[in-house]
Every structure is written in structure tokens, then in C-alpha cells.
Motif scaffolding. Structure first.
Motif, short mmCIF file in Angstrom:
data_model
loop_
_atom_site.label_atom_id
_atom_site.label_comp_id
_atom_site.label_asym_id
_atom_site.label_seq_id
_atom_site.Cartn_x
_atom_site.Cartn_y
_atom_site.Cartn_z
N PHE A 1 3.45 -1.58 2.16
CA PHE A 1 3.78 -0.74 1.01
C PHE A 1 2.74 -0.89 -0.10
N ASN B 1 -0.36 1.41 0.38
CA ASN B 1 -0.18 2.84 0.15
C ASN B 1 0.48 3.06 -1.21
N SER C 1 3.70 5.03 -1.61
CA SER C 1 4.94 4.53 -1.02
C SER C 1 5.51 3.34 -1.78
N VAL D 1 9.11 3.56 -2.69
CA VAL D 1 10.06 3.38 -1.60
C VAL D 1 10.05 1.94 -1.11
#
Lengths: 336, 336
Positions: free
Chosen positions: A255, A258, A261, A264
Motif C-alpha cells: 500500500f 501505491n 491506494s 484503502v
């Protein structure tokens, strides 16, 4: 409900007395019927309590003990060389009826040796076992032994099965499915002790024995109680902790790589943290010593405030459920 | 490089010959120096190969075998009752110098029993061990034994350590750190076999013994080779598989609950699938039998095409690295 008194070894664990005192105060304020006896060096404990109001301290007593069992001390040394350790004095309060349970975050081996020496085992029990709840796809299972007994006979495994079954009942499972941990589910699989223990369990009355379970079956939730020797149980528990930590680290790295992301990732990471805590049950929830004439709960050495609170809560449940008396009764029925 | 010939037990495994034939053809097209001998029922194998061009089949031979060892057959039964099983005929090709390695996805116990009977062990080795690579925070470690030997003496653990060290070297690690799996890192911890094995390993020449490693230390990557008995190794491996599956299921459920995050779930899930595959190494990469006079690689029964290809690749590396000869030499030096 009548009052409960728990003796706290206030000096054990990697974090020392500060987090133990904090956890104790939190438990007292959460449970009005609870009384705690902090065992340790009075001046140090008084200092840690100095900011507290009289009301907060109303159900808290300090019991002096001049010595401390260190985390790397050999059990025999703690037993013979330190008659006034906080761990030992806390266990003596329990033995003498001045407390109904004892909680410690100290040296596991020393706590086991002192518990056996001070409290003695229940009739029919050769060796106490260490049990904790570990998460499965269907809930939790009680896994024992977690490291107190490295070499176990079939009879020891039978005793663990009986104790684990009663412990699961006190946690609300009416008819716990009891399984032996093995490397296959066929009769011919496993070592001599496990094969013989299976025969003993098939013949044992009042125990819901469901056969062998493999390492993956345990996590699929195929049993409520899983029995193994302490060497295997400890390896399983610690490798699970290690694997969960590795997976958490890999997911975090994914995570982090990126940017989009990250938001999330914030969803997945609390889940992983909860899982990791679940997978370090001795760290998180406390592990119970079963088979002693008294309730002893071990909190992990690096448990922190919340972990120690959970250990006190587990001790409270065992007091309310009369665990040692229930064990005594069932052992009489089953092992006779 | 000279040609390599690998004998393939084409009838073993849960998926049957179809995926084994597919995997074999894929390996042949990837490795021009490779020759494969498919052992099994000729009519069935011919049927599966019927659509293939002559070029694709050029380095592929069929060797008839009329019997099949089933997945639930007892090893003794496979050994005594089925002289013409595909598994046995494949091992005999290896023994007779008509192949340099054997790969099977069949019944593990039967494969071990037949391998020992047909090929014999290397001098100095009492029992072959099963080894596979498992992922750690720093790469991989070779874990052995994975279930071939439930009860092990200290001498067996020493033999496993030597064999695991040589196997790690063939995989490119110049000076593998070898550790014993234990329930603590202090000298006093563990059962008798493990304590005695530590003494033997400290005295062994040419082996880089780094001491005890715990279950969590294994996943932190504290050693390149981790040694334990087959009961413990199998429990560790299968519980790791089960835990990884449980974590994957929970993460999947988390992402499914939240519609907005499904897209990012697509990021995490391939990672989890890779991890799960990694954590089922016998399923994914193949597990090697070490200590035999010949190269035998076990592919998981439900490996599928890719898993079986990986097992053939592992066998190829072991041929190129002359693993049995290297083991023989090192065992002579170390165990003398």
C-alpha cells in the motif's frame, strides 16, 4: 456478585511496573466488585500511584516484596534463590486464600515452577498446561499446551484434552469439539504418543473427541480445543505470530508503494493489527495455566497496558466460573 | 550442457495425468536439453498427447506401467502389492541410470517408502528428509524435515542440517546460516534431542551453525536452513498454509464489504495469492527428498500444471548441481 480479589505481580514483564499499575487502575474503574493487591517494591509502586485520587485507589492494596524474578532467570534459581520475589509473594496470597487469582507478566518458566511449588497441581494432574485462544475461520480455538511441557506422554495429552474441554466450556461452548493435532487424519499417522492418546480419548467418557486435526484444519476451525505437546504448540503459536507479522509488513509495503491506494490501506491495516494481536494471544489476551490448585494467568512480557488488562479480565472470568473447582470435578469423573 | 532425462510418474496426484502431461510439454518447450519419460498407462497417455505435433513430442518417451498407487494407499501396500506401479517404474528408471531424476505428485508416504527401497540412502544417512523453501521477511529458508520422519534423534537432526546446508548452497547461498527450531534461544530450552543436536552441530566442521531459532525468528529470516523433526515441520508448514488462507479470506471479505475499495482489493489479492502459493511450497515449488542415491522431487497432489512444472524445474537444478554427489562428499567430510 461478591467481591473478587486478584494478586498482581507488579514487577514482572519487559515494560515494568508502570504499565501494570495503569492496567490495574483501568480494571478497577471498569469492575466495581474487583479488588487488586499489587505485589512489589512499595516505594516504587507508591510513586507510580502518587497522582491518583483516593477513590481510584480505594480497592487497591500494596503488598511488599523485596525481590524481582528477572526475565532471563532460570526457574530453579527463582525457586530456590528468591524467597521474597513479587511473583512468589503474589502466588502465596493466592495459596493462603487472600486472593482468588494471580496475574503476572513475568518469566514464564519461573511462573510455572513457582506456581507448581506454591499452589500444587489438582489431583490426577501431573503437569499444568498453558492454554490460550487462537483465532480460526469460525471463531476461536483453545490451543494447549503452549510450551510448559516439552515432552508429553499420551496420558499427559489426555489430561490436557480434559482441561481444555472444561476451559472452553467456561468460555461459553456447551459441547467443545476436542481434537489432537497431528500430521494426518488417518489412524496410522503420527508419533506413538499421539496415536496412544487417540485411543485414550476415544474411550474417555464425557469428552467430545472428534479425532485428528492438521495444522490447516486448526485454522479452518475444525475443533474448539486442539491438544498437542508444549514443543509443538509453542512452535505453532510463534510461527503464526511471525507469519502474521510478515504478511502485515508485505501488505503495508504494497500500500505504501501505491500512493492512490494508501486510503484503502487504512482499511486493511487495522484488520491486520487486530489479526496480529489475535495471533499473539499470550501477548494480547493472556494464557491460563490449567491444572493448578488456583487460577494463574500469564500476560505476555511485552503486553503493554491493554494486554495486561485482558489478562486480568481472563482471571476474572475464571474466578466467576470457578474454573479450578470445575476442573477438579471433571477430572475426577473422567480420569477415574 | 549435456541432455537431462527426468522420469515422470504420470499417474500420481489428485488431478491425474492430464495436467502432468501439460506440464511436461511446457517444460520440454522451455528447456531444449530436457528429455522426459512419462511412466503410466500408454493408451491413456497417447490419448492425452494425440493433438501434439511431432516436434513437441520429440524429446518425450512413454514407458508402460500397468498399476497406479492411489493417494490413500498405505506405503507398505504400495511397496509389496504393486510391483508395476508408475511410481515404482519411474524410480527404477532412475536407479538403472535411464533417468537422472524422478518427479511424482503421488502419495507422499508411498513415494518415500519406494524411494528408499529402490534407490537406497546415501552412506551415513539413516533416513531421507523432505525439504522445501518457505518465504521469510528476507527471502526464503529451507525447512526440513517436513513430515517424512516423525521421531528423530539428535543424529538425525544433524544429518538433516548437513543436507539442508548443501541443498541451500545448490540454490546459490554460499554460506547458509543453519539453525535448529526450538521454543527458546537459551541453551536450557527445548527437548533432549534438540539440546543434544545443538552440541553436535557446534562441533560439526564446515557448517555455519547459528544456534536456535524460534517460530517467529524463522519468518523474520534469521536462518537460511531451519532443522526440526518431521512432526514439527509438518505442523508448522500446514498451520502456516491454513493461517495464510484465513488471512486471505478475511482480507477478501473486507474488500467485498466495501464497494469503493474493490478496485484496491485487486491490488492486495494477487499478493495474497502469491503468498499462499509460497506458503504451500510442496504444492507450488516441489519438495525434495534429500539423502537418497538419486534425485526425487515431490509435487503436491493438487499442484496443477504450474506446480508440477516448478517441481520439474527443481529437479533440473538438482541435476545440474549434482546434488546427490555433493551431499555424498559433504556427508563424508562432516559426519566422519
Amino acid at each position: 456478585m461478591s467481591a473478587q480479589v486478584i494478586a498482581i505481580d507488579a514487577m514482572g514483564g519487559d515494560f515494568g511496573p508502570r504499565s501494570i499499575v495503569q492496567a490495574s487502575l483501568a480494571c478497577l474503574s471498569a469492575t466495581p466488585s474487583l479488588h487488586l493487591t499489587l505485589v512489589g517494591q512499595p516505594s516504587l509502586l507508591e510513586e507510580l500511584l502518587s497522582g491518583q485520587s483516593a477513590a481510584d485507589r480505594a480497592r487497591l492494596t500494596i503488598m511488599p516484596a523485596s525481590e524481582v524474578v528477572t526475565m532471563d532467570e532460570k526457574p530453579a534459581q527463582a525457586l530456590r534463590g528468591k524467597p521474597d520475589s513479587s511473583m512468589r509473594v503474589a502466588l502465596e496470597l493466592l495459596r493462603d486464600g487472600k486472593a482468588q487469582a494471580c496475574v503476572s507478566a513475568g518469566n514464564t518458566g519461573a511462573l510455572m515452577a513457582l506456581s507448581r511449588f506454591v499452589l500444587k497441581t489438582l489431583p490426577g494432574i501431573d503437569r499444568p498446561a498453558m492454554v490460550a485462544a487462537i483465532p480460526t475461520q469460525k471463531g476461536y480455538c483453545q490451543l494447549l499446551d503452549l510450551g510448559a511441557n516439552v515432552d508429553c506422554s499420551a496420558e499427559h495429552l489426555l489430561q490436557f484434552a480434559v482441561m481444555g474441554s472444561v476451559a472452553a466450556q467456561t468460555l461459553g461452548i456447551a459441547r467443545p469439539r476436542v481434537a489432537l493435532l497431528n500430521i494426518g487424519t488417518e489412524d496410522i499417522k503420527g508419533n506413538q504418543q499421539v496415536k496412544l492418546a487417540a485411543t485414550l480419548l476415544q474411550a474417555a467418557r464425557g469428552i467430545h473427541y472428534v479425532g485428528f486435526v492438521e495444522g490447516d484444519g486448526l485454522y479452518r476451525g475444525e475443533a474448539d480445543v486442539v491438544v498437542c505437546d508444549g514443543f509443538v504448540g509453542n512452535i505453532l503459536l510463534k510461527s503464526s505470530e511471525g507469519l502474521a507479522a510478515m504478511i502485515a509488513a508485505r501488505i503495508e509495503a504494497l500500500f505504501r508503494k501505491n500512493l492512490a491506494s494508501r486510503a484503502v490501506g487504512a482499511l486493511a491495516l487495522p484488520l491486520m493489527k487486530r489479526l496480529q494481536a489475535d495471533l499473539a494471544p499470550a501477548r494480547h489476551n493472556g494464557a491460563s495455566f490449567l491444572g493448578l490448585q488456583g487460577i494463574v494467568v500469564k500476560s505476555h512480557g511485552s503486553a503493554g497496558v491493554q494486554g495486561f488488562q485482558s489478562a486480568i479480565s481472563r482471571a476474572l472470568i475464571e474466578i466467576q466460573e470457578n474454573l479450578p473447582e470445575r476442573l477438579h470435578g471433571r477430572l475426577g469423573d473422567l480420569l477415574s
